[in-house]
Design a protein around this motif. Sequence first.
Motif, PDB file in Angstrom:
ATOM      1  N   PHE A 110       5.979  -5.782   5.414  1.00  0.00           N
ATOM      2  CA  PHE A 110       6.194  -4.472   6.018  1.00  0.00           C
ATOM      3  C   PHE A 110       7.649  -4.036   5.909  1.00  0.00           C
ATOM      4  O   PHE A 110       8.556  -4.811   6.194  1.00  0.00           O
ATOM      5  N   ALA A 111       7.838  -2.791   5.520  1.00  0.00           N
ATOM      6  CA  ALA A 111       9.182  -2.212   5.520  1.00  0.00           C
ATOM      7  C   ALA A 111       9.627  -1.916   6.947  1.00  0.00           C
ATOM      8  O   ALA A 111      10.820  -1.941   7.244  1.00  0.00           O
ATOM      9  N   GLU A 112       8.640  -1.661   7.819  1.00  0.00           N
ATOM     10  CA  GLU A 112       8.946  -1.308   9.204  1.00  0.00           C
ATOM     11  C   GLU A 112       7.674  -1.441  10.031  1.00  0.00           C
ATOM     12  O   GLU A 112       6.564  -1.330   9.518  1.00  0.00           O
ATOM     13  N   ALA A 113       7.850  -1.669  11.317  1.00  0.00           N
ATOM     14  CA  ALA A 113       6.761  -1.587  12.293  1.00  0.00           C
ATOM     15  C   ALA A 113       7.277  -0.707  13.416  1.00  0.00           C
ATOM     16  O   ALA A 113       8.425  -0.885  13.863  1.00  0.00           O
ATOM     17  N   ARG A 114       6.454   0.262  13.849  1.00  0.00           N
ATOM     18  CA  ARG A 114       6.924   1.139  14.919  1.00  0.00           C
ATOM     19  C   ARG A 114       5.763   1.731  15.690  1.00  0.00           C
ATOM     20  O   ARG A 114       4.644   1.812  15.201  1.00  0.00           O
ATOM     21  N   TRP A 115       6.083   2.117  16.911  1.00  0.00           N
ATOM     22  CA  TRP A 115       5.122   2.804  17.761  1.00  0.00           C
ATOM     23  C   TRP A 115       5.125   4.289  17.419  1.00  0.00           C
ATOM     24  O   TRP A 115       6.192   4.880  17.232  1.00  0.00           O
ATOM     25  N   THR A 149     -11.474   1.912  -1.039  1.00  0.00           N
ATOM     26  CA  THR A 149     -10.891   1.358  -2.255  1.00  0.00           C
ATOM     27  C   THR A 149      -9.389   1.306  -2.045  1.00  0.00           C
ATOM     28  O   THR A 149      -8.775   2.289  -1.627  1.00  0.00           O
ATOM     29  N   THR A 150      -8.797   0.152  -2.304  1.00  0.00           N
ATOM     30  CA  THR A 150      -7.376  -0.039  -2.030  1.00  0.00           C
ATOM     31  C   THR A 150      -6.498   0.744  -2.994  1.00  0.00           C
ATOM     32  O   THR A 150      -6.934   1.131  -4.082  1.00  0.00           O
ATOM     33  N   ILE A 151      -5.259   0.927  -2.542  1.00  0.00           N
ATOM     34  CA  ILE A 151      -4.238   1.543  -3.385  1.00  0.00           C
ATOM     35  C   ILE A 151      -3.043   0.611  -3.412  1.00  0.00           C
ATOM     36  O   ILE A 151      -3.019  -0.382  -2.706  1.00  0.00           O
ATOM     37  N   GLY A 152      -2.054   0.945  -4.211  1.00  0.00           N
ATOM     38  CA  GLY A 152      -0.867   0.100  -4.289  1.00  0.00           C
ATOM     39  C   GLY A 152      -1.004  -0.907  -5.419  1.00  0.00           C
ATOM     40  O   GLY A 152      -1.751  -0.700  -6.368  1.00  0.00           O
ATOM     41  N   ALA A 194       0.814  -1.221   0.000  1.00  0.00           N
ATOM     42  CA  ALA A 194       0.000   0.000   0.000  1.00  0.00           C
ATOM     43  C   ALA A 194       0.844   1.265   0.000  1.00  0.00           C
ATOM     44  O   ALA A 194       0.376   2.320  -0.423  1.00  0.00           O
ATOM     45  N   GLY A 195       2.076   1.188   0.496  1.00  0.00           N
ATOM     46  CA  GLY A 195       2.901   2.381   0.593  1.00  0.00           C
ATOM     47  C   GLY A 195       2.397   3.352   1.655  1.00  0.00           C
ATOM     48  O   GLY A 195       2.641   4.553   1.579  1.00  0.00           O
ATOM     49  N   LEU A 196       1.705   2.821   2.666  1.00  0.00           N
ATOM     50  CA  LEU A 196       1.128   3.640   3.732  1.00  0.00           C
ATOM     51  C   LEU A 196       1.446   3.028   5.091  1.00  0.00           C
ATOM     52  O   LEU A 196       1.701   1.823   5.196  1.00  0.00           O
ATOM     53  N   TRP A 197       1.374   3.863   6.126  1.00  0.00           N
ATOM     54  CA  TRP A 197       1.398   3.364   7.496  1.00  0.00           C
ATOM     55  C   TRP A 197      -0.017   2.930   7.839  1.00  0.00           C
ATOM     56  O   TRP A 197      -0.950   3.733   7.775  1.00  0.00           O
ATOM     57  N   LEU A 198      -0.165   1.658   8.173  1.00  0.00           N
ATOM     58  CA  LEU A 198      -1.476   1.073   8.433  1.00  0.00           C
ATOM     59  C   LEU A 198      -1.454   0.280   9.736  1.00  0.00           C
ATOM     60  O   LEU A 198      -0.396  -0.194  10.152  1.00  0.00           O
ATOM     61  N   PRO A 199      -2.632   0.064  10.311  1.00  0.00           N
ATOM     62  CA  PRO A 199      -2.688  -0.956  11.355  1.00  0.00           C
ATOM     63  C   PRO A 199      -2.463  -2.315  10.690  1.00  0.00           C
ATOM     64  O   PRO A 199      -2.837  -2.505   9.530  1.00  0.00           O
ATOM     65  N   PRO A 200      -1.852  -3.256  11.377  1.00  0.00           N
ATOM     66  CA  PRO A 200      -1.749  -4.595  10.804  1.00  0.00           C
ATOM     67  C   PRO A 200      -3.134  -5.211  10.677  1.00  0.00           C
ATOM     68  O   PRO A 200      -4.086  -4.776  11.323  1.00  0.00           O
ATOM     69  N   GLY A 201      -3.239  -6.194   9.840  1.00  0.00           N
ATOM     70  CA  GLY A 201      -4.519  -6.866   9.657  1.00  0.00           C
ATOM     71  C   GLY A 201      -4.564  -7.561   8.324  1.00  0.00           C
ATOM     72  O   GLY A 201      -3.559  -7.636   7.614  1.00  0.00           O
ATOM     73  N   GLY A 202      -5.736  -8.050   7.986  1.00  0.00           N
ATOM     74  CA  GLY A 202      -5.844  -8.740   6.710  1.00  0.00           C
ATOM     75  C   GLY A 202      -7.243  -9.204   6.420  1.00  0.00           C
ATOM     76  O   GLY A 202      -8.184  -8.940   7.168  1.00  0.00           O
ATOM     77  N   HIS A 203      -7.350  -9.903   5.320  1.00  0.00           N
ATOM     78  CA  HIS A 203      -8.644 -10.358   4.826  1.00  0.00           C
ATOM     79  C   HIS A 203      -9.182 -11.508   5.667  1.00  0.00           C
ATOM     80  O   HIS A 203      -8.435 -12.390   6.081  1.00  0.00           O
ATOM     81  N   VAL A 204     -10.477 -11.453   5.905  1.00  0.00           N
ATOM     82  CA  VAL A 204     -11.166 -12.505   6.638  1.00  0.00           C
ATOM     83  C   VAL A 204     -11.265 -13.722   5.714  1.00  0.00           C
ATOM     84  O   VAL A 204     -11.702 -13.609   4.567  1.00  0.00           O
ATOM     85  N   ASP A 248       0.505  13.747  15.393  1.00  0.00           N
ATOM     86  CA  ASP A 248       0.067  15.130  15.132  1.00  0.00           C
ATOM     87  C   ASP A 248       0.973  15.827  14.119  1.00  0.00           C
ATOM     88  O   ASP A 248       0.516  16.635  13.322  1.00  0.00           O
ATOM     89  N   ALA A 249       2.256  15.487  14.150  1.00  0.00           N
ATOM     90  CA  ALA A 249       3.233  16.138  13.261  1.00  0.00           C
ATOM     91  C   ALA A 249       3.374  15.433  11.911  1.00  0.00           C
ATOM     92  O   ALA A 249       4.005  15.968  10.998  1.00  0.00           O
ATOM     93  N   ALA A 250       2.782  14.267  11.768  1.00  0.00           N
ATOM     94  CA  ALA A 250       2.970  13.456  10.565  1.00  0.00           C
ATOM     95  C   ALA A 250       2.100  13.941   9.409  1.00  0.00           C
ATOM     96  O   ALA A 250       1.075  14.590   9.604  1.00  0.00           O
ATOM     97  N   ASP A 251       2.518  13.578   8.205  1.00  0.00           N
ATOM     98  CA  ASP A 251       1.751  13.845   6.987  1.00  0.00           C
ATOM     99  C   ASP A 251       0.584  12.856   6.938  1.00  0.00           C
ATOM    100  O   ASP A 251       0.797  11.658   6.772  1.00  0.00           O
ATOM    101  N   PRO A 252      -0.664  13.331   7.068  1.00  0.00           N
ATOM    102  CA  PRO A 252      -1.799  12.408   7.118  1.00  0.00           C
ATOM    103  C   PRO A 252      -1.996  11.591   5.844  1.00  0.00           C
ATOM    104  O   PRO A 252      -2.629  10.537   5.888  1.00  0.00           O
ATOM    105  N   THR A 253      -1.434  12.024   4.729  1.00  0.00           N
ATOM    106  CA  THR A 253      -1.590  11.270   3.482  1.00  0.00           C
ATOM    107  C   THR A 253      -0.759   9.989   3.475  1.00  0.00           C
ATOM    108  O   THR A 253      -0.922   9.167   2.582  1.00  0.00           O
ATOM    109  N   ARG A 254       0.106   9.814   4.458  1.00  0.00           N
ATOM    110  CA  ARG A 254       0.936   8.606   4.546  1.00  0.00           C
ATOM    111  C   ARG A 254       0.288   7.497   5.367  1.00  0.00           C
ATOM    112  O   ARG A 254       0.905   6.491   5.679  1.00  0.00           O
ATOM    113  N   PHE A 255      -0.997   7.703   5.767  1.00  0.00           N
ATOM    114  CA  PHE A 255      -1.711   6.775   6.630  1.00  0.00           C
ATOM    115  C   PHE A 255      -3.000   6.329   5.954  1.00  0.00           C
ATOM    116  O   PHE A 255      -3.460   6.960   5.004  1.00  0.00           O
ATOM    117  N   ASP A 256      -3.604   5.262   6.477  1.00  0.00           N
ATOM    118  CA  ASP A 256      -4.933   4.886   6.031  1.00  0.00           C
ATOM    119  C   ASP A 256      -5.800   6.144   6.047  1.00  0.00           C
ATOM    120  O   ASP A 256      -5.734   6.933   6.991  1.00  0.00           O
TER     121      ASP A 256
END
Length: 180
Positions: A147-152, A115-118, A71-81, A159-167
């Motif tokens: 995942f390229a990375e997982a982080r807290w 609608t998904t991206i990526g 997706a190229g985004l920071w997302l919560p982990p998860g997946g298809h049921v 608040d300081a992050a670019d919101p377009t980089r997230f779900d």
Amino acid sequence: MSIPAVVDLVERLDTADQVEAEHRADTLRWLAGTTDVFRRIKPATPPRHLVSYVVPIDGDGSVLLVDHVNAGLWLPPGGHVEPGEHPADTARREALEELGLRITVGDPVFLTVTTTIGIDRGHTDVSLWFPVAVPRDQRITADEREFAEARWWSAAELDAADPTRFDPHFFRFLGKIAQR
């Protein structure tokens, strides 16, 4: 897992805003008109399917997100049921597969239609969001294939992050759980 059980989960959700209310109504219409809610063939068979997001949250409010390669985004982990699987079971399975975490989940608290991206463009995810308490010091083993990375992320970092980089619904989710 039957469609009536999914309908029950969706009907029990309290909506936080107009967007979530629209997603809930759209999802209930979809569920009333289909018997096919489980993705069987990547990326889009059927073109709309159920997803469970797991949102690990530490006691200080920090949130664990993954930099999703596809997706190229920071997302919560998860997946298809999976066919026949309950969305809460999906949340538990995905937390273990993707993060090495054994978790306990309750009911979902948020619903989105996206609608998904990526790489896997062209399908719609109907996502149930499951927040889970996870201590920040718990060992995380992120799936490097996905995942390229997982982080807290702290509240200040978000608040300081670019919101377009997230779900696209992530910050609405945070607003909803802050009101609980």
